[in-house]
Design a protein around this motif. Structure first.
Motif, mmCIF file in Angstrom:
data_model
loop_
_atom_site.group_PDB
_atom_site.id
_atom_site.type_symbol
_atom_site.label_atom_id
_atom_site.label_comp_id
_atom_site.label_asym_id
_atom_site.label_seq_id
_atom_site.Cartn_x
_atom_site.Cartn_y
_atom_site.Cartn_z
ATOM 1 N N LYS A 1 -11.506 -0.145 6.624
ATOM 2 C CA LYS A 1 -11.879 0.430 5.334
ATOM 3 C C LYS A 1 -12.378 1.851 5.563
ATOM 4 O O LYS A 1 -13.149 2.101 6.494
ATOM 5 C CB LYS A 1 -12.984 -0.404 4.674
ATOM 6 N N TYR A 2 -11.938 2.779 4.737
ATOM 7 C CA TYR A 2 -12.348 4.172 4.891
ATOM 8 C C TYR A 2 -13.879 4.235 4.862
ATOM 9 O O TYR A 2 -14.506 3.754 3.914
ATOM 10 C CB TYR A 2 -11.744 5.010 3.773
ATOM 11 N N ARG B 1 -2.612 -2.070 6.918
ATOM 12 C CA ARG B 1 -3.410 -1.368 5.907
ATOM 13 C C ARG B 1 -3.490 -2.149 4.593
ATOM 14 O O ARG B 1 -4.053 -1.639 3.620
ATOM 15 C CB ARG B 1 -2.825 0.026 5.647
ATOM 16 N N GLY C 1 -6.282 -1.675 10.866
ATOM 17 C CA GLY C 1 -6.777 -0.801 9.817
ATOM 18 C C GLY C 1 -8.256 -1.029 9.568
ATOM 19 O O GLY C 1 -8.778 -2.134 9.773
ATOM 20 N N ASN D 1 0.861 -1.182 0.000
ATOM 21 C CA ASN D 1 0.000 0.000 0.000
ATOM 22 C C ASN D 1 0.898 1.233 0.000
ATOM 23 O O ASN D 1 2.077 1.152 0.331
ATOM 24 C CB ASN D 1 -0.959 -0.012 1.190
ATOM 25 N N GLU E 1 -7.357 -4.988 3.395
ATOM 26 C CA GLU E 1 -8.525 -4.610 2.603
ATOM 27 C C GLU E 1 -8.158 -3.480 1.642
ATOM 28 O O GLU E 1 -7.011 -3.092 1.522
ATOM 29 C CB GLU E 1 -9.668 -4.179 3.533
ATOM 30 N N SER F 1 -5.560 -7.995 10.325
ATOM 31 C CA SER F 1 -4.961 -6.664 10.326
ATOM 32 C C SER F 1 -4.241 -6.398 11.652
ATOM 33 O O SER F 1 -3.121 -5.876 11.674
ATOM 34 C CB SER F 1 -6.046 -5.608 10.083
ATOM 35 N N VAL G 1 -7.682 2.618 3.086
ATOM 36 C CA VAL G 1 -7.676 2.076 4.452
ATOM 37 C C VAL G 1 -7.068 3.102 5.400
ATOM 38 O O VAL G 1 -6.043 3.724 5.085
ATOM 39 C CB VAL G 1 -6.895 0.744 4.521
ATOM 40 N N GLN G 2 -7.713 3.248 6.549
ATOM 41 C CA GLN G 2 -7.235 4.170 7.572
ATOM 42 C C GLN G 2 -6.829 3.383 8.813
ATOM 43 O O GLN G 2 -7.476 2.408 9.193
ATOM 44 C CB GLN G 2 -8.330 5.190 7.921
ATOM 45 N N TRP G 3 -5.750 3.816 9.450
ATOM 46 C CA TRP G 3 -5.254 3.159 10.655
ATOM 47 C C TRP G 3 -4.895 4.230 11.686
ATOM 48 O O TRP G 3 -4.200 5.192 11.354
ATOM 49 C CB TRP G 3 -4.031 2.299 10.317
ATOM 50 N N GLY H 1 -7.448 -5.218 -1.894
ATOM 51 C CA GLY H 1 -7.065 -6.010 -0.735
ATOM 52 C C GLY H 1 -6.590 -7.402 -1.065
ATOM 53 O O GLY H 1 -6.423 -7.784 -2.229
ATOM 54 N N THR I 1 -4.606 1.135 -1.168
ATOM 55 C CA THR I 1 -4.146 -0.243 -1.333
ATOM 56 C C THR I 1 -3.723 -0.430 -2.784
ATOM 57 O O THR I 1 -4.432 0.001 -3.696
ATOM 58 C CB THR I 1 -5.279 -1.222 -0.991
#
Length: 360
Positions: free
Chosen positions: A195-196, A170, A193, A27, A173, A158, A177-179, A356, A50
């Motif tokens: 999914k946004y 991240r 992480g 990513n 998926e 994750s 993706v946000q972490w 992903g 991703t």
């Protein structure tokens, strides 16, 4: 969810042998993670596209041992050859995740892994590699406990990936993706992480990423060392605050499709990451002269062509050239005509947003 939710109770089934396979992508962070606390927890939240083509494929064969071992029993094969110099990193990873996967010392594992990109290309393989391995191990757990739901499976994969490589969490998926805990992102957490969760304009669908391999050598400083240098960094607090602010701005940008504002955030984040490295103690510069040449060429071309091409950087010299799908022909022609001359052996990788990891 909290950490203890990932510690299983007794398994329902007994399995003596089997095989699982996963392909997991790399990513590219848009808002960068730089600086970590204990247990691979981030000092600031991050968000990434991703990727699709840059991926690691991992197969894990497992056989039940006559009795549980005192240590982890595994062999590692990388692209058809035994790779003992990778083993310490894998052993460290297994040690970190053992309490969450208590079957690990009951089996011998043969891990076979390969990358879709050259290992020495200067592309970080820890995100794709650690996420692929984590997915395989959670898939083995699912065979021991078939009641594991799909959503829990992805969260646990994750969560465990993060314990091998922070950014690996991240890669499970896609497409965004946000972490990391961020007060304005519902469901965000430092543990894994997500999914946004908000609206994304069509401008950001099917985005392209051409990776220019400026320097394929070993990085002069490891990411682990670099992250740790943020502990006493004079600008750390401001940097962590900036990441939160940029994530706030991206909520609006992703919703309304504002490519000009997207470019400002992404390029600023890339340069800030390198500014943090240049102002730490010890300090270091990972960009090369050709990195700067490429950045200046992109700025010039964007001004003349009125396209929305931009760059981002990881903690290295290579340049990720990002551009929307509807500009792919003109931008890729520019890359071929103007930029690949600055790549080592004129090498580059064509990639785009992916969705992903996949079970094979």
């Amino acid at each position: 969810m909290i950490e203890k939710d990932f510690i299983p109770s007794a398994y329902e089934l007994k399995i003596t042998e089997g095989k699982v396979s996963y392909k997991s992508p790399s990513n590219i962070a848009l808002v960068k993670y730089w600086g970590k606390k204990e247990n691979q927890l981030p000092q600031n939240p991050s968000i990434s596209f991703t990727l699709d083509a840059c991926a690691t494929t991992t197969q894990v064969f497992y056989n039940k041992l006559p009795k549980p071992s005192d240590d982890f029993s595994f062999e590692l094969w990388f692209e058809g050859k035994t790779k003992d110099d990778f083993k310490p990193k894998i052993k460290t990873f297994l040690s970190r995740i053992e309490s969450y996967l208590p079957f690990l010392k009951e089996y011998h594992f043969k891990i076979e892994t390969s990358n879709s990109f050259p290992h020495s290309s200067g592309i970080a393989s820890s995100a794709s590699g650690m996420s692929a391995l984590a997915l395989c191990l959670v898939a083995i757990e699912r065979q021991l406990n078939p009641d594991i739901s799909d959503s829990f499976f992805l969260k646990k994969a994750s969560f465990l990936s993060r314990l091998g490589s922070g950014s690996a969490c991240r890669s499970i998926e896609g497409d965004i993706v946000q972490w990391g805990n961020h007060k304005n992102t519902k469901g965000s957490t430092d543990l894994y992480g997500i999914k946004y969760p908000y609206e994304v304009h069509d401008n950001f669908k099917n985005y392209y990423d051409t990776i220019l391999l400026v320097d394929k050598g070993q990085k002069q400083v490891s990411s682990t060392v670099g992250h740790n240098l943020m502990h006493d960094h004079p600008f750390a607090v401001q940097r962590f605050s900036q990441a939160h602010d940029n994530l706030d701005k991206l909520i609006t940008i992703f919703k309304n499709g504002d490519l000009k504002e997207f470019i400002k955030i992404v390029e600023s984040e890339a340069l800030t990451l390198h500014a943090m490295m240049m102002t730490s103690m010890p300090y270091f510069i990972l960009m090369k002269p050709n990195t700067l040449e490429i950045i200046n060429k992109i700025w010039e071309f964007r001004e003349v062509s009125k396209t929305n091409v931009c760059f981002t950087l990881d903690a290295g010299a290579n340049v990720h050239v990002l551009y929307p799908e509807n500009e792919k022909d003109v931008v890729f022609q520019f890359i071929k005509d103007e930029l690949i001359a600055y790549c080592e052996n004129q090498q580059y990788i064509c990639d785009r947003i992916g969705f992903g990891a996949k079970k094979l």
